[in-house]
Scaffold this motif. Structure first.
Motif, short mmCIF file in Angstrom:
data_model
loop_
_atom_site.label_atom_id
_atom_site.label_comp_id
_atom_site.label_asym_id
_atom_site.label_seq_id
_atom_site.Cartn_x
_atom_site.Cartn_y
_atom_site.Cartn_z
N CYS A 156 0.83 -1.21 0.00
CA CYS A 156 0.00 0.00 0.00
C CYS A 156 0.87 1.26 0.00
CB CYS A 156 -0.92 0.00 1.22
SG CYS A 156 -2.06 -1.39 1.29
N ILE A 157 1.96 1.22 0.77
CA ILE A 157 2.87 2.37 0.81
C ILE A 157 3.47 2.61 -0.58
CG2 ILE A 157 5.05 3.24 1.75
CD1 ILE A 157 4.42 1.73 4.32
N TYR A 158 3.86 1.52 -1.25
CA TYR A 158 4.45 1.66 -2.59
C TYR A 158 3.43 2.24 -3.57
CZ TYR A 158 6.57 0.45 -7.05
OH TYR A 158 7.08 0.50 -8.31
N SER A 159 2.18 1.78 -3.50
CA SER A 159 1.16 2.25 -4.44
C SER A 159 0.83 3.72 -4.24
CB SER A 159 -0.11 1.41 -4.31
OG SER A 159 -0.70 1.60 -3.03
N GLU A 160 1.10 4.25 -3.04
CA GLU A 160 0.79 5.65 -2.76
C GLU A 160 1.96 6.59 -3.02
OE1 GLU A 160 -0.62 5.81 1.22
OE2 GLU A 160 -2.44 4.65 0.82
N LEU A 161 3.11 6.05 -3.40
CA LEU A 161 4.26 6.90 -3.69
C LEU A 161 4.03 7.71 -4.96
CD1 LEU A 161 7.30 4.54 -2.94
CD2 LEU A 161 6.48 6.44 -1.55
N GLY A 162 4.43 8.98 -4.91
CA GLY A 162 4.35 9.78 -6.12
C GLY A 162 5.38 9.36 -7.14
N ASP A 163 6.58 9.02 -6.65
CA ASP A 163 7.66 8.55 -7.51
C ASP A 163 7.92 7.08 -7.18
OD1 ASP A 163 9.89 8.14 -9.07
OD2 ASP A 163 11.26 9.19 -7.71
N ARG A 164 7.34 6.18 -7.95
CA ARG A 164 7.46 4.74 -7.69
C ARG A 164 8.75 4.20 -8.29
NH1 ARG A 164 1.27 2.72 -9.09
NH2 ARG A 164 0.21 4.12 -7.62
N ARG A 183 14.46 4.68 0.26
CA ARG A 183 14.51 5.73 1.29
C ARG A 183 13.33 5.61 2.25
NH1 ARG A 183 15.62 9.52 -2.97
NH2 ARG A 183 13.54 10.38 -2.63
N VAL A 184 12.14 5.39 1.69
CA VAL A 184 10.95 5.26 2.53
C VAL A 184 11.07 4.01 3.42
CG1 VAL A 184 8.47 4.87 2.51
CG2 VAL A 184 9.48 6.48 0.91
#
Length: 229
Positions: A37-45, A52-53
């Motif tokens: 879910c965190i990956y899908s919400e990244l602006g820069d995937r 970093r996240v």
């Protein structure tokens, strides 16, 4: 001073004590179902951004777990139980309504969290079965209820035969946790970039993962056997 430097495991010459502690950390890191879910919400995937996240997230998680562990030890010392609920249970009574409410809320949270943790397991199993055996779903077989019943049965069996949270976390960390943190990422990287210079890191991760898994399993089996000795 020696206790602060090497811990109780070092003072007792208990090598498996370090393996137990590592399995707890591995389980804590691997038991993060929100990563997709965190990956899908990244602006820069991108890999760089996700790295970093992920680093920041794991740093926060490890800091919180370490702070909780140190606080528990400073409060209870060598009497610290595998779950602080056991430490606080001795003080429960009619004169401690706030503590009673907190314990009750913790138990309710555990009951509510169980289906939330069970659902990702069920979803992953059904997705894998649907890809491997699509005819089962096309024929209308009750695959979903069967998987649910099997997961509940395995959960009950684990709770009945291993009535110790620490042993369960050790087993989970030594198997699924080590696989998610060390073995799978290193294995996938080697499949894609076996001739790249970064492959050495993957080999190191595989070695560390195998050693950690073996040590964790030995510790878990030893602790499980002690429950019935």
């Amino acid at each position: 001073m020696g206790l602060l430097c090497v811990g109780k495991a070092g003072l007792d010459a208990d090598v498996l004590g370090y393996a137990r502690a590592m399995m707890f950390y591995v389980y804590a890191v691997a038991n993060q179902p929100l990563v997709p879910c965190i990956y899908s919400e990244l602006g820069d995937r991108s890999v760089k951004t996700m790295t970093r996240v992920g680093f920041a997230t794991m740093l926060i998680v490890c800091t919180i777990y370490t702070a909780v562990g140190i606080s528990g030890f400073l409060t209870w010392g060598m009497e610290t139980k595998t779950s602080l609920l056991f430490n606080y249970s001795r003080y429960m009574g009619l004169e401690t309504p706030l503590l009673n409410s907190t314990m009750l809320a913790t138990l309710v949270a555990g009951w509510v969290a169980f289906p939330l943790n069970l659902y990702p397991c069920k979803f992953a199993i059904l997705a894998a079965l649907k890809i491997r055996f699509p005819d089962w779903f096309a024929s209308g077989k009750p695959i979903s209820p069967i998987v649910t019943v099997l997961l509940l049965a395995m959960s009950y069996t684990c709770a009945a035969w291993l009535p110790s949270l620490s042993v369960v976390l050790e087993l989970a960390g030594a198997t699924a946790g080590v696989s998610v943190v060390f073995l799978f990422p290193a294995g996938f990287h080697l499949l894609l970039f076996s001739k790249h210079s970064s492959a050495l890191i993957s080999y190191v991760m595989l070695i560390v993962g195998v050693i950690s898994s073996v040590a964790g399993l030995v510790a878990a089996i030893s602790d499980a056997a002690a429950l019935y000795s």
